[in-house]
Design an enzyme around this catalytic site. Structure first.
Site, PDB file in Angstrom:
ATOM      1  N   GLU A 145       0.866  -1.190   0.000  1.00 24.27           N
ATOM      2  CA  GLU A 145       0.000   0.000   0.000  1.00 24.27           C
ATOM      3  C   GLU A 145       0.896   1.232   0.000  1.00 24.27           C
ATOM      4  OE1 GLU A 145      -3.484   0.901   0.059  1.00 24.27           O
ATOM      5  OE2 GLU A 145      -2.469   2.844  -0.027  1.00 24.27           O
TER       6      GLU A 145
ATOM      7  N   CYS B 268     -12.449   4.417   1.348  1.00 25.64           N
ATOM      8  CA  CYS B 268     -13.578   4.491   2.280  1.00 25.64           C
ATOM      9  C   CYS B 268     -13.157   5.080   3.625  1.00 25.64           C
ATOM     10  CB  CYS B 268     -14.189   3.105   2.475  1.00 25.64           C
ATOM     11  SG  CYS B 268     -15.524   3.123   3.673  1.00 25.64           S
TER      12      CYS B 268
ATOM     13  N   CYS C 243     -16.098   7.402   2.568  1.00 27.51           N
ATOM     14  CA  CYS C 243     -17.276   7.165   3.427  1.00 27.51           C
ATOM     15  C   CYS C 243     -17.130   7.704   4.843  1.00 27.51           C
ATOM     16  CB  CYS C 243     -17.563   5.670   3.553  1.00 27.51           C
ATOM     17  SG  CYS C 243     -17.205   4.694   2.109  1.00 27.51           S
TER      18      CYS C 243
ATOM     19  N   LYS D 166     -16.375  11.573   5.195  1.00 23.88           N
ATOM     20  CA  LYS D 166     -17.557  12.230   4.617  1.00 23.88           C
ATOM     21  C   LYS D 166     -18.741  12.160   5.588  1.00 23.88           C
ATOM     22  CE  LYS D 166     -20.499   9.916   3.012  1.00 23.88           C
ATOM     23  NZ  LYS D 166     -20.528   9.247   1.735  1.00 23.88           N
TER      24      LYS D 166
ATOM     25  N   TYR E 102     -23.310  10.943  -6.470  1.00 23.97           N
ATOM     26  CA  TYR E 102     -23.196  10.750  -5.017  1.00 23.97           C
ATOM     27  C   TYR E 102     -22.370  11.858  -4.359  1.00 23.97           C
ATOM     28  CZ  TYR E 102     -24.509   5.707  -5.169  1.00 23.97           C
ATOM     29  OH  TYR E 102     -25.144   4.514  -5.309  1.00 23.97           O
TER      30      TYR E 102
ATOM     31  N   GLU F 211     -23.676  14.894  -1.881  1.00 24.11           N
ATOM     32  CA  GLU F 211     -23.326  14.839  -0.457  1.00 24.11           C
ATOM     33  C   GLU F 211     -22.585  16.106  -0.018  1.00 24.11           C
ATOM     34  OE1 GLU F 211     -23.281  10.003   0.102  1.00 24.11           O
ATOM     35  OE2 GLU F 211     -21.364  10.977  -0.186  1.00 24.11           O
TER      36      GLU F 211
ATOM     37  N   GLY G 222     -17.259  11.810 -11.217  1.00 27.63           N
ATOM     38  CA  GLY G 222     -17.000  10.377 -11.302  1.00 27.63           C
ATOM     39  C   GLY G 222     -15.574  10.026 -10.929  1.00 27.63           C
TER      40      GLY G 222
ATOM     41  N   ASP H 108     -13.275  -1.218  -6.639  1.00 26.18           N
ATOM     42  CA  ASP H 108     -13.469  -0.137  -7.617  1.00 26.18           C
ATOM     43  C   ASP H 108     -12.562  -0.259  -8.834  1.00 26.18           C
ATOM     44  OD1 ASP H 108     -15.155   0.765  -5.659  1.00 26.18           O
ATOM     45  OD2 ASP H 108     -14.223   2.731  -5.415  1.00 26.18           O
TER      46      ASP H 108
ATOM     47  N   THR I   1     -18.217   0.125  -0.906  1.00 28.36           N
ATOM     48  CA  THR I   1     -17.367  -0.604   0.041  1.00 28.36           C
ATOM     49  C   THR I   1     -17.883  -2.022   0.344  1.00 28.36           C
ATOM     50  OG1 THR I   1     -16.636   1.454   1.012  1.00 28.36           O
ATOM     51  CG2 THR I   1     -16.395  -0.504   2.388  1.00 28.36           C
TER      52      THR I   1
ATOM     53  N   ALA J  55     -27.011   4.162  -0.407  1.00 31.66           N
ATOM     54  CA  ALA J  55     -27.505   5.409   0.187  1.00 31.66           C
ATOM     55  C   ALA J  55     -26.681   6.578  -0.324  1.00 31.66           C
ATOM     56  CB  ALA J  55     -27.403   5.351   1.705  1.00 31.66           C
TER      57      ALA J  55
ATOM     58  N   HIS K 139     -45.146   2.350  15.886  1.00 27.83           N
ATOM     59  CA  HIS K 139     -45.774   3.669  15.859  1.00 27.83           C
ATOM     60  C   HIS K 139     -45.295   4.562  17.004  1.00 27.83           C
ATOM     61  CE1 HIS K 139     -48.860   6.435  14.602  1.00 27.83           C
ATOM     62  NE2 HIS K 139     -49.241   6.577  15.860  1.00 27.83           N
TER      63      HIS K 139
ATOM     64  N   GLU L 162     -42.773   2.884   9.584  1.00 24.20           N
ATOM     65  CA  GLU L 162     -44.043   2.132   9.530  1.00 24.20           C
ATOM     66  C   GLU L 162     -44.785   2.389   8.220  1.00 24.20           C
ATOM     67  OE1 GLU L 162     -47.233   3.299  12.261  1.00 24.20           O
ATOM     68  OE2 GLU L 162     -46.230   5.226  12.553  1.00 24.20           O
TER      69      GLU L 162
END
Ligand code: NDP
Length: 452
Positions: free
Chosen positions: A37, A45, A50, A53, A180, A184, A263, A304, A312, A342, A437, A442
């Site tokens: 890495e 992420c 993620c 953010k 996205y 956001e 993108g 990705d 993720t 989401a 409720h 609901e």
């Protein structure tokens, strides 16, 4: 090269979510694993996506929440925000998460190497003047922001990477794109009090999402005072005292910051994949089969960098299935059907399954159930945010094909609805479920009449 000459059973390029999961699971089956890495472990992420953010989303919501509290009797004086405190808090959390990732890898017996890697043959990787040999190699190098080729854009713009660690809060920001990331950040900066311009080429934001969700999102953007520039093209960008964005329709936008969120592209350009014959598509993504294998035996790719579904949990699932199959002897494959997602707008969007438009395109005869309401909390607060929910149901079988929501807690609600969609439950199953409720959730089990 004969089998016993390989130094490692698996070399993983990239210690993001997918790479770390694959390394850890492969190692648990007894494989000798090296992970390379160039940054800290964590990937997009954890370090640039993620997590920071979502922390910024939380941070930006407090001002609105304090406003909402007034009609509940709270008096708050001198509400002030300290940008340096926010940056420091987020950085501290990212440090904590990155060290957890390092420990996960080390505790599972993987060797972690920091450096930039590239292939020198299908089984040899060069990093920091060392050559490693691996029986199998997994490419999990993720993606990078993509910026269109527009005069002056690259020189004057930031991407989400920089937007997550700006030294100070800009007074104004223009955001280019309406996917996205653009959506956001539009709400994040708006929440902190920045004047936001959103420039996009389509007529509505969030292309690919259900039309009614997109319309409701457009309303929420307008309600918050975010300036919308739909169907807009940028001619050129230049800098005077401010950044000037010259739009094709003769509009000029003057702003302190320009965030480009048009993108992301797969991160393959430095790996020398072409030299060893690994096939890439026109966007630079590694082309893989159902088992995440490239056209070269023993070279695999997940997440990705393959540009399948860039989320993720998908990278985690692909990495886990890869390690289970290749090192655990299990017949595991990631299933790409009904992946929920989401968008952390304010209020958030969350969906699972087919949109109304996609269901029609696929030839389904459908019934549509919707609910559109002011959340109970806002009947008092005076906040004009609304909630909208929608079920797409196949007429013949009564199977719920898709669920869609924009409104408070949408992602928290949709995670459970995703189980029902995955299990192919029917509208009758939803109807037989008793609501809790008073909640927004609901509504998903109390929508009685279809829209026709
Ligand atoms: P998206 O693909 O979501 O959106 C890209 C946006 O850029 C669209 O509005 C698109 O317009 C526009 N665009 C693309 N090319 C051009 C161009 N040449 N000129 C003008 N506009 C252009 O990408 P993002 O960068 O927002 O996010 C990347 C990916 O990261 C997402 O797809 C998602 O998979 C992941 N992600 C997920 C998040 C989450 O789960 N909450 C959060 C952030 C990212 P049009 O719609 O017209 O094509």
């Amino acid at each position: 090269m004969s089998e016993e000459n390989f130094e490692y059973d698996l070399i993983v390029l990239g210690a993001g979510s997918g790479g770390v999961r694959a390394s850890r699971i492969a190692s648990s089956y007894g494989a000798k694993v090296a992970v390379i890495e160039e940054d800290r472990p964590g990937g997009t992420c954890v370090l640039r996506g993620c997590i920071p953010k979502k922390l910024m989303v939380y941070g930006s919501e407090f001002k609105k929440q304090v406003n909402d509290a007034k009609e509940y009797g709270w008096k708050v004086k001198n509400l002030e925000h300290d940008w340096d405190v926010l940056n420091a808090s987020i950085e501290k959390e990212l440090d904590r998460l990155a060290s957890i990732y390092i420990n996960i890898l080390k505790n599972s017996g993987c060797r972690v190497i920091t450096g930039k890697a590239h292939f020198i043959s299908p089984s040899e990787i060069k990093v920091n003047n060392e050559i490693l040999t691996g029986k199998k190699i997994l490419i999990a190098t993720g993606g990078l922001p993509y910026l269109p080729d527009i005069d002056g854009l690259k020189e004057n713009a930031i991407t989400s990477n920089e937007a997550l660690k700006l030294p100070s809060l800009p007074k104004s920001i223009a955001i280019f794109g309406s996917g996205y990331i653009a959506i956001e950040f539009a709400f994040i900066f708006n929440g902190f009090g920045t004047d936001v311009d959103l420039i996009y080429r389509s007529d509505l934001p969030l292309r690919g999402f259900d039309y009614e969700i997109r319309k409701n999102l457009e309303n929420e953007l307008k309600n918050k005072g975010i300036n919308l520039f739909p169907k807009s093209k940028i001619n050129r960008v230049f800098k005077e005292d401010k950044i000037i964005i010259d739009l094709e329709n003769n509009n000029n936008i003057r702003t302190d910051q320009l965030l480009v969120a048009t993108g992301r592209k797969p991160n393959t350009s430095q790996l020398k994949l072409e030299d060893i014959g690994v096939e890439l598509n026109s966007e630079g993504a590694v082309i893989v089969d159902d088992s995440s294998k490239s056209n070269i035996n023993y070279i695999y790719a997940i997440g990705d960098v393959t540009n399948r579904i860039n989320l993720t949990p998908v990278a985690l699932g692909e990495g886990h299935a890869f390690a289970d199959r290749e090192f655990g002897g299990l017949n595991k494959y990631f299933n790409y059907e009904d992946v929920p997602c989401a968008v952390f707008s304010q209020p958030p969007v969350s969906v699972v399954g087919l949109s109304e438009e996609d269901a029609i395109d696929k030839g389904y005869e459908i019934k549509i159930f919707t609910s559109n309401f002011k959340p109970l909390k806002h009947t008092i607060s005076g906040n004009n945010e609304r909630s909208f929910m929608k079920l797409v149901v196949e007429r013949k079988s009564n199977t719920v094909l898709g669920a869609h929501m924009i409104g408070s807690d949408a992602p928290e609600i949709m995670q459970s609805i995703a189980i029902a969609i995955k299990a192919k439950l029917t509208k009758q199953d939803f109807d037989l479920t008793i609501g809790i409720h008073p909640t927004a959730a609901e509504e998903f089990v109390t929508m009685r009449s279809s829209r026709d």
